[in-house]
Design an enzyme around this catalytic site. Structure first.
Site, short mmCIF file in Angstrom:
data_model
loop_
_atom_site.label_atom_id
_atom_site.label_comp_id
_atom_site.label_asym_id
_atom_site.label_seq_id
_atom_site.Cartn_x
_atom_site.Cartn_y
_atom_site.Cartn_z
N CYS A 85 0.58 -1.03 0.60
CA CYS A 85 0.09 0.21 0.30
C CYS A 85 0.35 0.54 0.58
O CYS A 85 1.46 0.83 1.31
CB CYS A 85 -1.23 0.03 1.28
SG CYS A 85 -2.32 1.19 1.21
N CYS A 235 -3.29 7.15 -4.63
CA CYS A 235 -3.11 5.26 -4.47
C CYS A 235 -1.76 5.00 -4.85
O CYS A 235 -1.51 5.21 -6.58
CB CYS A 235 -4.46 4.81 -5.96
SG CYS A 235 -4.57 3.44 -5.26
O1 PYC Z 1 -1.94 3.58 -1.69
O2 PYC Z 1 -1.50 1.54 -2.76
C1 PYC Z 1 -2.76 2.99 -1.99
C2 PYC Z 1 -3.84 2.05 -1.65
C3 PYC Z 1 -3.69 1.31 -2.14
C4 PYC Z 1 -5.32 1.12 -1.18
C5 PYC Z 1 -5.20 2.47 -1.02
N1 PYC Z 1 -4.54 3.31 -0.75
#
Ligand code: PYC
Length: 310
Positions: A85, A235
């Site tokens: 993550c 993300c």
């Molecule tokens: O930042 O990789 C990330 C992530 C995955 C799910 C929520 N954030």
């Protein structure tokens, strides 16, 4: 149970500092599988209401098994463990700095999918060098009931993603409900059509792209996470999957910067180097802020001590 909360570009992380379940002494991947199989009540009770909400990613902090790592970590949501993550790795680095456990400089963390390196620039700014990321399939098409045909790429960035280049819905915070509804339908359609990541893995994240609002950014995204929440940040693993696609399409050269904007307007600066196995090694730079340092209480008389499940 002591936890420290932070947010990275708006996306929350809850680091469990002490009081987590005993997962034995297997490899980190084995312990992550055990967390999911035997302690999902623990995961749900840490991240869900009434103590949290379904966007929170938990990070179970463990002693490292490798001498070159400062920490080992298993990320989880209310339903499962997450291989990697990005936002939570930035949050973890800032949390460890807040606790006085690390200083600005380079550090390594063990995760169930491999070792990741972080560069702590200052109390809040972190670059994460992610695991090797790659595109598995280009232009996969799927029919989504009531919404038409969607074509996207399947890529790995530490988690599996389906990336759709042009969102039919404007990527604005006001559209979060329809965007969530659409991406959940796309995910179900992929599942129903038997479209998977490598070795039959569930594609649990769906990413829609569109033009940025800020002229300094290159693109804007909306990311559906496995538990049904959307990512407030761009993300980290989704950006890694995006870099793999940009590299494979020859759109971005190694070392060149790309600024990815999230659906709430927060940004990560991202770039890549070529990997050893034909993929890319992404670097994701963002900022996190600690928001609380607390003890969670699990009263046996509390009917919702294990979280409110929907
Ligand atoms: O930042 O990789 C990330 C992530 C995955 C799910 C929520 N954030």
């Amino acid at each position: 149970m002591r936890v420290i909360d932070s947010h990275t570009a708006g996306e929350p992380t809850r680091v469990v500092i002490e009081g987590g379940p005993d997962l034995g002494s297997g490899s980190l991947a084995e312990r992550a599988a055990q967390l999911e199989a035997e302690h999902i009540d623990f995961c749900a009770s840490v991240v869900l209401e009434p103590r949290g909400h379904n966007a929170i990613i938990g990070a179970l902090l463990l002693p490292p098994t490798r001498e070159d790592c400062v920490a080992a970590v298993i990320y989880f949501n209310n339903l499962q463990n997450l291989g990697m993550c990005g936002h939570a790795t930035i949050g973890l680095a800032v949390t460890l700095a807040h606790m006085g456990r690390i200083e600005p400089g380079r550090h390594k963390f063990e995760t169930p999918v491999g070792v990741v390196e972080v560069l702590l620039h200052d109390a809040n700014t972190v670059s994460v060098v992610n695991v090797e990321s790659y595109r598995l399939h280009k232009d996969v098409s799927v029919e989504v009931e009531g919404a038409g045909r969607f074509t996207g790429d399947v890529a790995w960035g530490g988690n599996w993603f389906f990336l759709v280049k042009e969102s039919p819905i404007a990527l604005k915070a006001a559209n979060i409900l329809p965007l969530t509804d659409l991406t959940m339908k796309i995910r179900s359609a992929l599942e129903a059509a038997g479209k998977t990541g490598a070795n039959g893995a569930w594609i649990d994240h769906v990413e829609l792209f569109g033009p940025p609002e800020d002229a300094a950014a290159d693109s804007r995204n909306f990311v559906l996470c496995p538990g049904g929440a959307y990512d407030r940040s761009p993300c980290g693993t989704g950006c890694s999957a995006k870099l793999a696609c940009l590299a494979a399409d020859g759109v971005l050269a190694p070392g060149e910067d790309w600024v990815q904007e999230s659906v709430i307007g927060s940004t990560y600066r991202i770039s890549y180097q070529l990997g050893e196995e034909g993929g890319v090694i992404p670097t994701v730079t963002g900022q996190a802020f600690v928001t609380s340092d607390a003890n969670l209480i699990f009263d046996p008389a509390d009917p919702y001590r294990l979280g409110i499940r929907s």
